[in-house]
Motif scaffolding. Structure first.
Motif, PDB file in Angstrom:
ATOM      1  N   ASP A  19      37.144  46.122  48.729  1.00  0.00           N
ATOM      2  CA  ASP A  19      37.831  46.288  49.923  1.00  0.00           C
ATOM      3  C   ASP A  19      37.631  47.820  50.343  1.00  0.00           C
ATOM      4  OD1 ASP A  19      38.624  44.870  52.041  1.00  0.00           O
ATOM      5  OD2 ASP A  19      40.625  45.040  51.684  1.00  0.00           O
ATOM      6  N   LEU A  40      39.778  46.311  35.147  1.00  0.00           N
ATOM      7  CA  LEU A  40      40.019  44.943  35.638  1.00  0.00           C
ATOM      8  C   LEU A  40      39.045  44.591  36.837  1.00  0.00           C
ATOM      9  CD1 LEU A  40      43.883  44.660  35.971  1.00  0.00           C
ATOM     10  CD2 LEU A  40      42.241  43.665  33.949  1.00  0.00           C
ATOM     11  N   GLN A  44      35.874  41.829  37.956  1.00  0.00           N
ATOM     12  CA  GLN A  44      35.465  41.144  39.289  1.00  0.00           C
ATOM     13  C   GLN A  44      34.178  41.547  39.656  1.00  0.00           C
ATOM     14  OE1 GLN A  44      39.690  42.518  40.596  1.00  0.00           O
ATOM     15  NE2 GLN A  44      39.067  40.964  42.129  1.00  0.00           N
ATOM     16  N   LYS A  51      27.280  36.190  40.539  1.00  0.00           N
ATOM     17  CA  LYS A  51      26.956  34.884  41.529  1.00  0.00           C
ATOM     18  C   LYS A  51      26.235  35.305  42.708  1.00  0.00           C
ATOM     19  CE  LYS A  51      31.567  32.738  41.509  1.00  0.00           C
ATOM     20  NZ  LYS A  51      33.136  32.599  42.196  1.00  0.00           N
TER      21      LYS A  51
ATOM     22  N   GLY B   7      37.543  31.098  45.307  1.00  0.00           N
ATOM     23  CA  GLY B   7      37.175  31.735  43.890  1.00  0.00           C
ATOM     24  C   GLY B   7      38.254  32.974  43.923  1.00  0.00           C
ATOM     25  N   PHE B   8      38.060  33.619  42.547  1.00  0.00           N
ATOM     26  CA  PHE B   8      39.033  34.812  42.289  1.00  0.00           C
ATOM     27  C   PHE B   8      38.921  35.720  43.542  1.00  0.00           C
ATOM     28  CE2 PHE B   8      40.695  38.587  40.192  1.00  0.00           C
ATOM     29  CZ  PHE B   8      41.517  38.103  39.587  1.00  0.00           C
ATOM     30  N   ASN B   9      37.810  36.363  43.640  1.00  0.00           N
ATOM     31  CA  ASN B   9      37.347  37.484  44.613  1.00  0.00           C
ATOM     32  C   ASN B   9      37.757  36.989  46.177  1.00  0.00           C
ATOM     33  OD1 ASN B   9      36.457  39.135  42.402  1.00  0.00           O
ATOM     34  ND2 ASN B   9      34.198  38.783  42.787  1.00  0.00           N
ATOM     35  N   GLN B  10      37.529  35.857  46.279  1.00  0.00           N
ATOM     36  CA  GLN B  10      37.658  35.582  47.781  1.00  0.00           C
ATOM     37  C   GLN B  10      39.413  35.596  47.988  1.00  0.00           C
ATOM     38  OE1 GLN B  10      35.307  34.034  45.828  1.00  0.00           O
ATOM     39  NE2 GLN B  10      34.529  32.724  47.008  1.00  0.00           N
ATOM     40  N   ILE B  12      41.714  37.092  46.287  1.00  0.00           N
ATOM     41  CA  ILE B  12      42.293  38.427  46.279  1.00  0.00           C
ATOM     42  C   ILE B  12      41.947  39.242  47.553  1.00  0.00           C
ATOM     43  CG2 ILE B  12      42.082  41.003  45.208  1.00  0.00           C
ATOM     44  CD1 ILE B  12      43.148  38.827  43.245  1.00  0.00           C
ATOM     45  N   LYS B  13      40.935  39.070  48.176  1.00  0.00           N
ATOM     46  CA  LYS B  13      40.399  39.357  49.504  1.00  0.00           C
ATOM     47  C   LYS B  13      41.347  38.925  50.715  1.00  0.00           C
ATOM     48  CE  LYS B  13      36.533  40.251  51.730  1.00  0.00           C
ATOM     49  NZ  LYS B  13      35.073  40.019  52.012  1.00  0.00           N
ATOM     50  N   LYS B  16      44.680  40.232  50.567  1.00  0.00           N
ATOM     51  CA  LYS B  16      45.021  41.459  51.199  1.00  0.00           C
ATOM     52  C   LYS B  16      45.252  41.713  52.691  1.00  0.00           C
ATOM     53  CE  LYS B  16      42.700  44.790  47.746  1.00  0.00           C
ATOM     54  NZ  LYS B  16      41.546  45.230  47.341  1.00  0.00           N
ATOM     55  N   GLN B  36      46.344  40.428  32.900  1.00  0.00           N
ATOM     56  CA  GLN B  36      46.440  41.271  34.104  1.00  0.00           C
ATOM     57  C   GLN B  36      45.615  40.575  35.267  1.00  0.00           C
ATOM     58  OE1 GLN B  36      45.334  42.068  30.977  1.00  0.00           O
ATOM     59  NE2 GLN B  36      45.790  44.496  30.630  1.00  0.00           N
ATOM     60  N   LEU B  37      44.748  39.893  35.060  1.00  0.00           N
ATOM     61  CA  LEU B  37      44.048  39.394  36.246  1.00  0.00           C
ATOM     62  C   LEU B  37      44.576  37.925  36.556  1.00  0.00           C
ATOM     63  CD1 LEU B  37      40.165  40.006  35.354  1.00  0.00           C
ATOM     64  CD2 LEU B  37      41.588  40.948  37.160  1.00  0.00           C
ATOM     65  N   LYS B  40      47.441  39.213  38.890  1.00  0.00           N
ATOM     66  CA  LYS B  40      46.883  39.388  40.133  1.00  0.00           C
ATOM     67  C   LYS B  40      46.582  38.305  41.014  1.00  0.00           C
ATOM     68  CE  LYS B  40      43.140  42.776  41.415  1.00  0.00           C
ATOM     69  NZ  LYS B  40      42.274  43.567  41.174  1.00  0.00           N
ATOM     70  N   LEU B 206      36.972  33.935  35.913  1.00  0.00           N
ATOM     71  CA  LEU B 206      37.923  34.460  37.122  1.00  0.00           C
ATOM     72  C   LEU B 206      38.460  33.319  37.977  1.00  0.00           C
ATOM     73  CD1 LEU B 206      36.403  37.728  38.031  1.00  0.00           C
ATOM     74  CD2 LEU B 206      38.349  37.307  36.726  1.00  0.00           C
ATOM     75  N   ASP B 207      37.128  32.416  38.157  1.00  0.00           N
ATOM     76  CA  ASP B 207      37.810  31.367  39.243  1.00  0.00           C
ATOM     77  C   ASP B 207      38.740  30.294  38.770  1.00  0.00           C
ATOM     78  OD1 ASP B 207      35.961  32.817  41.320  1.00  0.00           O
ATOM     79  OD2 ASP B 207      34.421  31.114  40.824  1.00  0.00           O
TER      80      ASP B 207
END
Lengths: 81, 580
Positions: A19, A40, A44, A51, B7-10, B12-13, B16, B36-37, B40, B206-207
């Motif tokens: 980000d 961490l 990601q 992917k 999914g995990f990254n989406q 978190i985004k 935010k 930790q993840l 998160k 992650l997902d």
């Protein structure tokens, strides 16, 4: 795909995950150079790159990346296979 | 169609982008591997549903130490929820390393270990515990024969999960996040990431961690009373194929042939939801008589007219019609789900009523049930037999509304209802419903204290509390338990710890009957004063002025009523039995 194209895509993925719109990666960039690139977010980042390119790194590879250039070479090698 | 949850990254985004201004919540996460993840993801998932989750991550592999010792950092943190996660990979290694002689007892050991953890928490605090149960592993040591062998890992994992289900059903403080089902849904190859486990000691991909986190938040929301209570359905191309007004009753697709089967399955699923307490309503652009026809005359319709609490078919704007439904049911928009195959209608309703949940819908009706199921829209934290009658109760309510307009005098109307109230103390039959009411009632609720069944059980055992559990019936039907008062005894006064009332019985005079009874209890216990407190929430403005209106006098933050000057309130409800 050339390695500089790969670098650009990898850079976009990093911007997305971390980000940070201003992030500019070079082949020499390492985790120390990037704020928020810690163990961490590293996980990601790896998953996001996997992917994006539809590839899968091995456990050895994940632990052995020296810098962004090396990382992009591995991506290049995998998509060439 | 968009992936759910993201999914995990989406995830978190997306989180935010939101302001951290939601309801504050303290969650402790304990694991025997790297968490930790997951932490998160829970934080992000919470924020997406409007929670501001403050997470305490216990140090690596400290579950027992933290839970068992009285003065651990875990208890100092004062968590609302404690999440315990035993990784199945670690469990596997322990199982493999167990000597053959004691392998058969492995599941009992693990199950009782978890029970002990839960009991230990329960003896120290009232935090709710969420345990991630175990996904089945495919270790192929015995192949399919593993199901028959007591020394196979899969046999033990299943036994542990089974055991935990029974344990959880009898323990109101203990909830299971059903990771076993989640893994079955996405597949083991998507839920596990062996590389991540080897390099970072996290066994879940992650997902999948994002999916688990989203389910943990679903449970937390349900415990806090944030649940969906009502399902509003469109008709044409949603409940059946085709357009009833054009195709006619013989032309619509519903039944055991072709696409009709998909709609039968969808209706069966919906009826199952109704049977467990979800209120069903119809909101359709149709001529009413035509819209009713399939419900009355089509032999293959699963849903019947009786299944629907409020049936609205006209040519008005759907947002207006849903607002009408909301008025009749008197529940929040944020507890309603609207399903329509038409994207235009979905957007219109979404824009007009931001709080209502309007999921997308796949184009193919055969995907309706699977798609809606994976959204997990109907998580609950309790279940009682009363739930099964809810639809019937709302139908009765619609009948009452229709006779109400015949009376010009409100008292005459109330007398005509022939209302009967029953007041009881806590007992094993009413405890689940009482807990549920404390979790779900938002409007007539002075202090919005949420209690689980185990909380209520310990209150029932304590001498400190006087419970008044109130049921109401009238000539149209039985409401069941509609009001709960919990009075806390103090040397010279009673404190109203909890007073909630279902909004279905507002304006019937029940609150006056209950207040009279509260005074009786005060006199019986020699208390000269009663104190009430109003804690404002965005939803309980209804009772903001209740105490002054009933003659309570302000004293600091509290409202005081002296029994000696109390004016007995008039009402038209007869009291059948009171067991003090």
């Amino acid at each position: 795909m050339k390695t500089d194209e790969i670098l650009k895509i990898v850079n976009d993925v990093f911007i997305d995950v971390l980000d940070d719109e201003d992030l500019v990666l070079t082949p020499e960039t390492t985790a120390q150079d990037v704020e928020d690139w810690d163990s961490l977010t590293h996980i990601q980042l790896i998953v996001a790159v996997e992917k994006r390119f539809k590839i899968k790194f091995t456990s050895q590879e994940i632990q052995g990346f020296e810098n962004v250039g090396h990382f992009c070479e591995e991506v290049h090698r995998k998509i060439a296979d | 169609m968009e992936q759910h949850p993201p999914g995990f990254n989406q995830l978190i985004k997306a989180a935010k982008k939101l302001e951290p201004d939601g309801k504050q919540l303290r969650v402790a996460l304990l694991g025997d591997s790297a968490i930790q993840l997951l932490a998160k993801a829970i934080h992000a998932s919470g924020r997406l549903s409007g929670l501001s989750v403050n997470i305490y991550e216990a140090d690596y592999d400290q579950i027992d130490l933290q839970v068992l010792s009285h003065d651990s950092a875990l208890y100092t943190f004062r968590p609302d929820f404690i999440i315990i996660y035993h990784s199945v990979s670690k469990l596997k290694n322990r199982f493999y390393s167990s000597p053959l002689g004691i392998k058969t007892e492995f599941h009992e050991h693990h199950s009782s270990k978890i029970e002990n953890l839960v009991r230990s928490v329960a003896s120290k605090c009232s935090s709710k515990i969420i345990y991630l149960n175990l996904p089945t592993v495919q270790d192929a040591i015995f192949g399919n024969y593993a199901t028959k062998v007591e020394t196979s890992l899969r046999f033990h994992i299943r036994a542990i999960n089974q055991h935990l289900n029974s344990f959880a059903s009898g323990h109101g403080q203990f909830f299971i996040c059903d990771v076993e089902s989640l893994a079955a849904y996405v597949g083991l190859s998507h839920s596990f990431d062996q590389q991540l486990y080897i390099t970072s000691d996290m066994e879940f991909s992650l997902d999948f961690q994002a999916l688990v986190a989203s389910n943990v938040i679903d449970i937390i929301n349900a415990v806090h009373g944030k649940i969906n209570k009502c399902l509003i359905l469109d008709l044409d191309n949603t409940l059946w194929g085709g357009v009833i007004g054009d195709d006619g009753i013989d032309g619509i697709e519903i039944g055991n042939f072709g696409l009709g089967k998909a709609f039968v399955d969808f209706q069966l699923w919906i009826r199952q939801l109704k049977d467990r307490g979800i209120i069903l309503c119809i909101c359709s652009k149709n001529t009413e008589a035509i819209a009713f026809e399939p419900f009355r005359n089509h032999p293959d319709m699963v849903l019947k007219e009786d299944d629907i609490a409020v049936f609205v078919a006209n040519w008005n704007n759907k947002a207006d019609n849903i607002q009408y439904i909301q008025k009749v049911l008197n529940i929040g928009f944020d507890s309603m789900v609207f399903i329509d195959d038409n994207p235009f209608e979905r957007n219109l309703v979404r824009n007009a009523i931001p709080d209502i949940c309007v999921p997308e819908l796949p184009e193919d009706p055969s995907e309706y049930v699977d798609f809606l199921s994976q959204l997990n829209l109907f998580e609950v934290a309790s279940f009682s037999t009363n739930d099964q009658n809810r639809n019937q109760q709302y139908r009765e309510e619609a009948q009452r509304k229709s006779i109400e307009i015949q009376f010009t005098n409100q008292d005459d109307y109330l007398k005509s209802l022939e209302m009967v109230a029953v007041i009881e103390p806590f007992n094993s039959f009413n405890i689940p419903r009482v807990a549920q009411l404390t979790q779900r009632s938002n409007q007539f609720n002075f202090r919005t204290k949420r209690y689980t069944e185990s909380d209520i059980k310990s209150m029932a055992e304590s001498e400190r509390f006087i419970p008044l559990i109130v049921s109401l019936s009238d000539k149209f039907g039985d409401y069941g338990i509609v009001s709960v008062v919990i009075l806390e005894k103090n040397t010279s006064h009673l404190f109203i710890d909890t007073w909630i009332m279902s909004c279905r019985v507002l304006k019937r005079g029940l609150e006056d009957l209950v207040l009279n009874q509260v005074i009786n209890h005060a006199e019986f216990h020699g208390a000269a004063k009663i104190y009430g407190e109003y804690l404002a929430t965005p939803k309980n403005i209804l009772v903001r002025d209740f105490f002054p209106e009933k003659g309570f006098k302000q004293e600091g933050e509290l409202w005081k009523c002296e029994t000696s000057t109390y004016q007995i309130k008039q009402h038209f409800i007869s009291l059948k039995e009171v067991n003090i």
